[in-house]
Design a protein around this motif. Structure first.
Motif, PDB file in Angstrom:
ATOM      1  N   VAL A 169       0.671  -8.932   5.006  1.00 33.72           N
ATOM      2  CA  VAL A 169       0.699  -8.191   3.917  1.00 33.72           C
ATOM      3  C   VAL A 169       0.512  -6.653   4.467  1.00 33.72           C
ATOM      4  N   ASP A 170       1.880  -5.749   4.165  1.00 31.74           N
ATOM      5  CA  ASP A 170       2.056  -3.979   4.655  1.00 31.74           C
ATOM      6  C   ASP A 170       0.800  -3.701   3.700  1.00 31.74           C
ATOM      7  N   LYS A 220       4.197 -14.758  14.409  1.00 35.94           N
ATOM      8  CA  LYS A 220       3.298 -13.528  13.223  1.00 35.94           C
ATOM      9  C   LYS A 220       2.952 -12.570  15.026  1.00 35.94           C
ATOM     10  N   ASN A 224       4.571  -8.217  15.607  1.00 34.49           N
ATOM     11  CA  ASN A 224       3.174  -7.358  15.928  1.00 34.49           C
ATOM     12  C   ASN A 224       2.803  -6.792  17.656  1.00 34.49           C
ATOM     13  N   ARG A 227       6.225  -4.150  17.800  1.00 37.25           N
ATOM     14  CA  ARG A 227       5.718  -2.942  17.493  1.00 37.25           C
ATOM     15  C   ARG A 227       5.126  -2.584  18.022  1.00 37.25           C
ATOM     16  N   THR A 266       8.123   6.425  17.041  1.00 35.06           N
ATOM     17  CA  THR A 266       7.752   7.483  17.154  1.00 35.06           C
ATOM     18  C   THR A 266       6.785   7.670  17.958  1.00 35.06           C
ATOM     19  N   LEU A 271      -3.139   3.963  18.676  1.00 35.18           N
ATOM     20  CA  LEU A 271      -2.634   2.726  18.259  1.00 35.18           C
ATOM     21  C   LEU A 271      -3.349   3.334  17.346  1.00 35.18           C
ATOM     22  N   GLY A 272      -3.429   2.550  15.962  1.00 31.01           N
ATOM     23  CA  GLY A 272      -4.498   2.127  15.148  1.00 31.01           C
ATOM     24  C   GLY A 272      -4.066   1.463  13.754  1.00 31.01           C
ATOM     25  N   ILE A 276      -1.374  -4.087  14.341  1.00 26.54           N
ATOM     26  CA  ILE A 276      -0.681  -4.006  15.853  1.00 26.54           C
ATOM     27  C   ILE A 276      -1.596  -3.811  17.038  1.00 26.54           C
ATOM     28  N   TYR A 338      -5.549   6.435  10.192  1.00 28.00           N
ATOM     29  CA  TYR A 338      -4.449   5.529  11.353  1.00 28.00           C
ATOM     30  C   TYR A 338      -2.742   6.115  11.564  1.00 28.00           C
ATOM     31  N   LYS A 339      -2.560   6.033  10.684  1.00 35.42           N
ATOM     32  CA  LYS A 339      -0.967   6.189  10.181  1.00 35.42           C
ATOM     33  C   LYS A 339      -1.021   7.460   8.904  1.00 35.42           C
ATOM     34  N   ARG A 424       2.552  14.366  16.071  1.00 37.31           N
ATOM     35  CA  ARG A 424       3.641  13.934  14.854  1.00 37.31           C
ATOM     36  C   ARG A 424       5.074  14.405  15.273  1.00 37.31           C
TER      37      ARG A 424
HETATM   38  N1  SAJ Z   1       2.719   4.255  14.610  1.00 39.08           N
HETATM   39  C1  SAJ Z   1       3.343   5.205  16.163  1.00 39.08           C
HETATM   40  N2  SAJ Z   1       5.050   5.453  16.023  1.00 39.08           N
HETATM   41  C2  SAJ Z   1       5.898   4.248  15.294  1.00 39.08           C
HETATM   42  C3  SAJ Z   1       4.886   3.676  14.325  1.00 39.08           C
HETATM   43  C4  SAJ Z   1       3.302   3.523  14.208  1.00 39.08           C
HETATM   44  O1  SAJ Z   1       2.631   5.683  16.284  1.00 39.08           O
HETATM   45  O2  SAJ Z   1       6.796   4.320  15.497  1.00 39.08           O
HETATM   46  C5  SAJ Z   1       1.079   4.004  14.901  1.00 39.08           C
HETATM   47  C6  SAJ Z   1       0.842   4.620  13.856  1.00 39.08           C
HETATM   48  O3  SAJ Z   1       0.375   5.768  13.410  1.00 39.08           O
HETATM   49  C7  SAJ Z   1       0.142   3.094  13.429  1.00 39.08           C
HETATM   50  C8  SAJ Z   1      -0.213   2.258  14.237  1.00 39.08           C
HETATM   51  O4  SAJ Z   1       0.843   2.930  15.009  1.00 39.08           O
HETATM   52  O5  SAJ Z   1      -1.346   4.051  14.095  1.00 39.08           O
HETATM   53  C9  SAJ Z   1       0.281   1.368  14.069  1.00 39.08           C
HETATM   54  O6  SAJ Z   1       1.448   1.921  12.440  1.00 39.08           O
HETATM   55  P1  SAJ Z   1       2.049   0.392  12.080  1.00 39.08           P
HETATM   56  O7  SAJ Z   1       3.483   1.388  11.751  1.00 39.08           O
HETATM   57  O8  SAJ Z   1       3.021  -0.900  12.576  1.00 39.08           O
HETATM   58  O9  SAJ Z   1       1.298   0.224  10.632  1.00 39.08           O
HETATM   59  P2  SAJ Z   1       0.506  -1.450  10.104  1.00 39.08           P
HETATM   60  O10 SAJ Z   1      -0.731  -1.474  11.847  1.00 39.08           O
HETATM   61  O11 SAJ Z   1      -0.062  -0.845   9.164  1.00 39.08           O
HETATM   62  O12 SAJ Z   1       1.324  -2.051  10.477  1.00 39.08           O
HETATM   63  C10 SAJ Z   1       1.171  -2.565   9.541  1.00 39.08           C
HETATM   64  C11 SAJ Z   1       1.718  -4.450  10.211  1.00 39.08           C
HETATM   65  N3  SAJ Z   1       1.902  -5.024   8.908  1.00 39.08           N
HETATM   66  C12 SAJ Z   1       1.641  -6.816   9.040  1.00 39.08           C
HETATM   67  O13 SAJ Z   1       1.129  -7.009  10.220  1.00 39.08           O
HETATM   68  C13 SAJ Z   1       1.730  -7.535   7.593  1.00 39.08           C
HETATM   69  C14 SAJ Z   1       3.512  -4.565  10.969  1.00 39.08           C
HETATM   70  O14 SAJ Z   1       3.296  -5.645  10.599  1.00 39.08           O
HETATM   71  C15 SAJ Z   1       4.631  -3.377  10.085  1.00 39.08           C
HETATM   72  O15 SAJ Z   1       5.738  -3.074  10.652  1.00 39.08           O
HETATM   73  C16 SAJ Z   1       3.494  -1.937   9.393  1.00 39.08           C
HETATM   74  O16 SAJ Z   1       2.509  -2.844   8.399  1.00 39.08           O
HETATM   75  C17 SAJ Z   1       4.710  -0.946   8.526  1.00 39.08           C
HETATM   76  O17 SAJ Z   1       6.207  -1.156   8.549  1.00 39.08           O
HETATM   77  O18 SAJ Z   1       4.411  -0.545   7.755  1.00 39.08           O
END
Ligand code: SAJ
Length: 440
Positions: A169-170, A220, A224, A227, A266, A271-272, A276, A338-339, A424
Motif C-alpha cells: 500500500v502506498d 518485500k 524497499n 529504493r 533524487t 529518508l523519511g 523505506i 516526509y514527502k 529538493r
Molecule cells: N526520497 C528521496 N529521493 C527519491 C525518492 C524518495 O529522497 O528519489 C525520500 C522521500 O522524500 C521520503 C523517503 O525517501 O522521505 C521515502 O520516499 P518513498 O517515495 O519511497 O515513499 P514511501 O516511504 O511512501 O514509500 C512507499 C513504499 N510503498 C510500499 O512500501 C508499499 C515504496 O515501496 C513505494 O515505492 C513508494 O511509496 C512510492 O513509490 O511512492
C-alpha cells in the motif's frame, strides 16, 4: 473432502468468513477490497475509535472513501469489533499490524506477537492465516507457526494453513491500489500457499505465487531496500557533485534521458516514512544472526541518516558566504512531511534539520499546509506551523525548503526571501543560477 478442499471451496464460493486483524492504512483498504468482492468481513482492532467510526459507516483512512465503508456496513459485508473472540468463527484471517523499529534500531515485533497470541486462543481446524506486515525473513515460520497450530494439536498444511503476503500500500497513490497491485503470496508449505492464493485470488486482480513464506518476506524487503540504497547513492552523488562543483540535478536529469537501464532517484535532506528507512534494517538485523554484515544497507543507511546534518552544514556555509551568521538568525523551514503532498511526518528528516538548526542557535519556525503541529519524539520540542507563510518568508533571514509540496509558489517565495536553501530542487528554473538560491 479434505480440510484443504473444503476451505478452498468456501473461499471460492465467498462463504468463508474473513477477519482482518489491524485496521490501519493496510488493513482497512484490504477489508474493503474483500468486502466488495462479496466476502463477509469482520475488522478487528483494539482501537475503539476506529471501531466506532466503522460501525457508523465512516472511514478514517484518506485512501478509503466513507461511501465505500457505509455501503459495506449497510449490506453486512463489513462489521468491526475490538473483541478478538469473534476469531473463533472465522475461516480466514489476515494480520496487518505495524512493524516499527525500537529506538535501539532492533525490530519491534510486539504488535505481531500480541496479534498472534490473541489469534492463537481462537485457532480451529480449517483456518487460513496470512501475515501482511513487513518483517524479516523467517518471521512467519519462526514466530507465528509455533504460537498457532501446535497448541491445538493441529498440523499446518493439513488442518490449517499459514502464509505471508507483503502489503504494497502506498498511501495517497491512486493509480495502484490494493485491488490492482499484484500481490505476492508464499506459504509455510506448498498447500498453505495454494489455499492463501485461492483466498486472495477471490478479491485481488493479480496474485503471484512463490514457493515459501520466506521468499515472500524477502521479496518485500528487496523492493524497499532497492529504493533505500538508490536514494543513498544519489545522496552521496550530491555530496560528490558539490565537491566537484557540478550541478547534481543537471547530472541526474541527463542520466535520466537514458531510456533503458536507469531509474531516476533524487537527492534530498534524508529518508523519511515508515517503510523505506525501516524495512531494510529488518533484513540487516536478521543477517547478523548469520554473522553476515549487510554492507550495502548499512552504508546507504549511514549516508541517508547523515543527510540532515549535511544539509545544515551546507546552509551554514552558504549563509557564511553571504556574510550571514546562522546563530541568532531567523530560519523558516518549508515542509515537515516526509514527502510532498501528504500529512505524514514519521521519520521525517525535517524534524532532524529543525533540531540541528536549533542546536546551532538559529530561531527556527516551520510551515507545512498538511501538518499544523510537530514535536520531536526524542528531543521533546513542540512547534506549530506558522499561520502566514509569506509574512514569515519575508521576515526570515533564510528560508529552507525541505519538503517540496506542490502548492508552494516557489517563484513568489524566492522573490520575497532574503536567501533560500533548496534541498529538493523545488525551485527548479527559478532557483537555477539565482544568487538568492543555493540548492543541495
Ligand atoms: N526520497 C528521496 N529521493 C527519491 C525518492 C524518495 O529522497 O528519489 C525520500 C522521500 O522524500 C521520503 C523517503 O525517501 O522521505 C521515502 O520516499 P518513498 O517515495 O519511497 O515513499 P514511501 O516511504 O511512501 O514509500 C512507499 C513504499 N510503498 C510500499 O512500501 C508499499 C515504496 O515501496 C513505494 O515505492 C513508494 O511509496 C512510492 O513509490 O511512492
Amino acid at each position: 473432502m479434505s480440510t484443504k478442499e473444503t476451505l478452498i471451496k468456501k473461499l471460492k464460493e465467498k462463504n468463508a468468513r474473513i477477519a482482518i486483524l489491524g485496521l490501519g492504512y493496510v488493513g482497512l483498504p484490504l477489508a474493503v477490497v474483500f468486502g466488495e468482492a462479496g466476502f463477509h468481513v469482520t475488522g478487528v482492532d483494539p482501537d475503539k475509535r476506529k471501531i466506532d467510526s466503522l460501525q457508523k459507516g465512516e472511514s478514517y483512512i484518506p485512501d478509503v472513501k466513507t461511501e465505500a465503508v457505509a455501503k459495506l456496513v449497510k449490506s453486512g459485508h463489513l462489521t468491526a469489533t475490538d473483541d478478538f473472540s469473534v476469531l473463533k468463527d472465522m475461516d480466514a484471517v489476515s494480520i496487518c499490524v505495524p512493524t516499527p523499529l525500537r529506538q535501539t534500531g532492533d525490530p519491534d515485533m510486539s504488535f505481531i506477537i500480541s496479534a498472534t497470541e490473541e489469534l492463537g486462543k481462537y485457532m480451529h481446524k480449517g483456518m487460513v492465516i496470512v501475515l501482511e506486515s513487513t518483517t524479516y525473513p523467517g518471521t512467519t515460520r519462526e514466530v507465528l507457526l509455533p504460537k498457532l497450530g501446535a497448541e491445538h494439536g493441529l498440523t499446518v498444511g493439513e488442518d490449517w494453513f499459514l502464509a505471508f503476503s507483503p502489503e504494497r500500500v502506498d498511501p495517497g497513490r491512486e493509480d495502484f491500489t490494493t485491488i490492482n497491485t499484484p500481490k505476492v503470496v508464499g506459504g509455510i508449505t506448498e498447500t498453505c500457499g495454494e489455499v492463501a492464493s485461492a483466498w486472495y485470488e477471490g478479491a485481488i486482480k493479480t496474485v503471484h505465487y512463490v514457493s515459501t513464506a520466506e521468499a515472500a518476506e524477502m521479496s518485500k524487503l528487496l523492493e524497499n531496500t532497492f529504493r533505500m540504497i538508490n536514494i543513498g547513492l544519489v545522496n552521496e552523488l550530491a555530496i560528490m557533485c558539490e565537491r566537484l562543483g557540478v550541478d547534481v540535478w543537471e547530472v541526474i536529469d541527463a542520466a535520466a534521458t537514458k531510456p533503458f537501464g536507469f531509474m531516476k532517484f533524487t537527492p534530498g535532506p534524508g529518508l523519511g516514512g515508515h517503510c523505506i528507512p525501516i524495512d531494510p534494517l529488518y533484513l540487516s538485523w536478521k543477517m547478523k544472526s548469520f554473522n553476515y554484515n549487510a554492507r550495502f544497507i548499512e552504508l546507504a543507511s549511514e549516508i541517508n541518516t547523515n543527510m540532515p546534518r549535511y544539509v545544515v552544514s551546507r546552509i551554514l556555509d552558504a549563509m557564511n558566504d553571504r556574510g550571514m551568521i546562522l546563530k541568532g538568525s531567523k530560519v523558516l523551514v518549508l515542509g515537515a512531511a516526509y514527502k510532498p503532498d501528504i500529512d505524514d511526518v514519521r521519520e521525517s528528516p525535517s524534524l532532524d534539520v529543525i533540531g540541528l538548526l536549533q542546536k546551532k542557535g538559529a530561531n527556527v519556525e516551520y510551515h507545512d499546509p498538511y501538518i499544523p503541529h510537530i514535536h520531536h519524539e526524542y528531543d521533546g520540542w513542540h512547534m506549530d506551523s506558522v499561520k502566514d507563510m509569506m509574512k514569515s518568508v519575508k521576515e526570515a533571514d533564510a528560508v529552507v525548503i525541505i519538503t517540496n509540496h506542490k502548492q508552494y509558489d516557489y517563484k513568489a517565495i524566492i522573490e520575497s526571501a532574503k536567501f533560500v536553501f533548496d534541498s529538493r530542487n523545488a525551485t527548479g528554473k527559478f532557483g537555477k543560477d539565482n544568487e538568492k538560491v543555493v540548492r543541495l
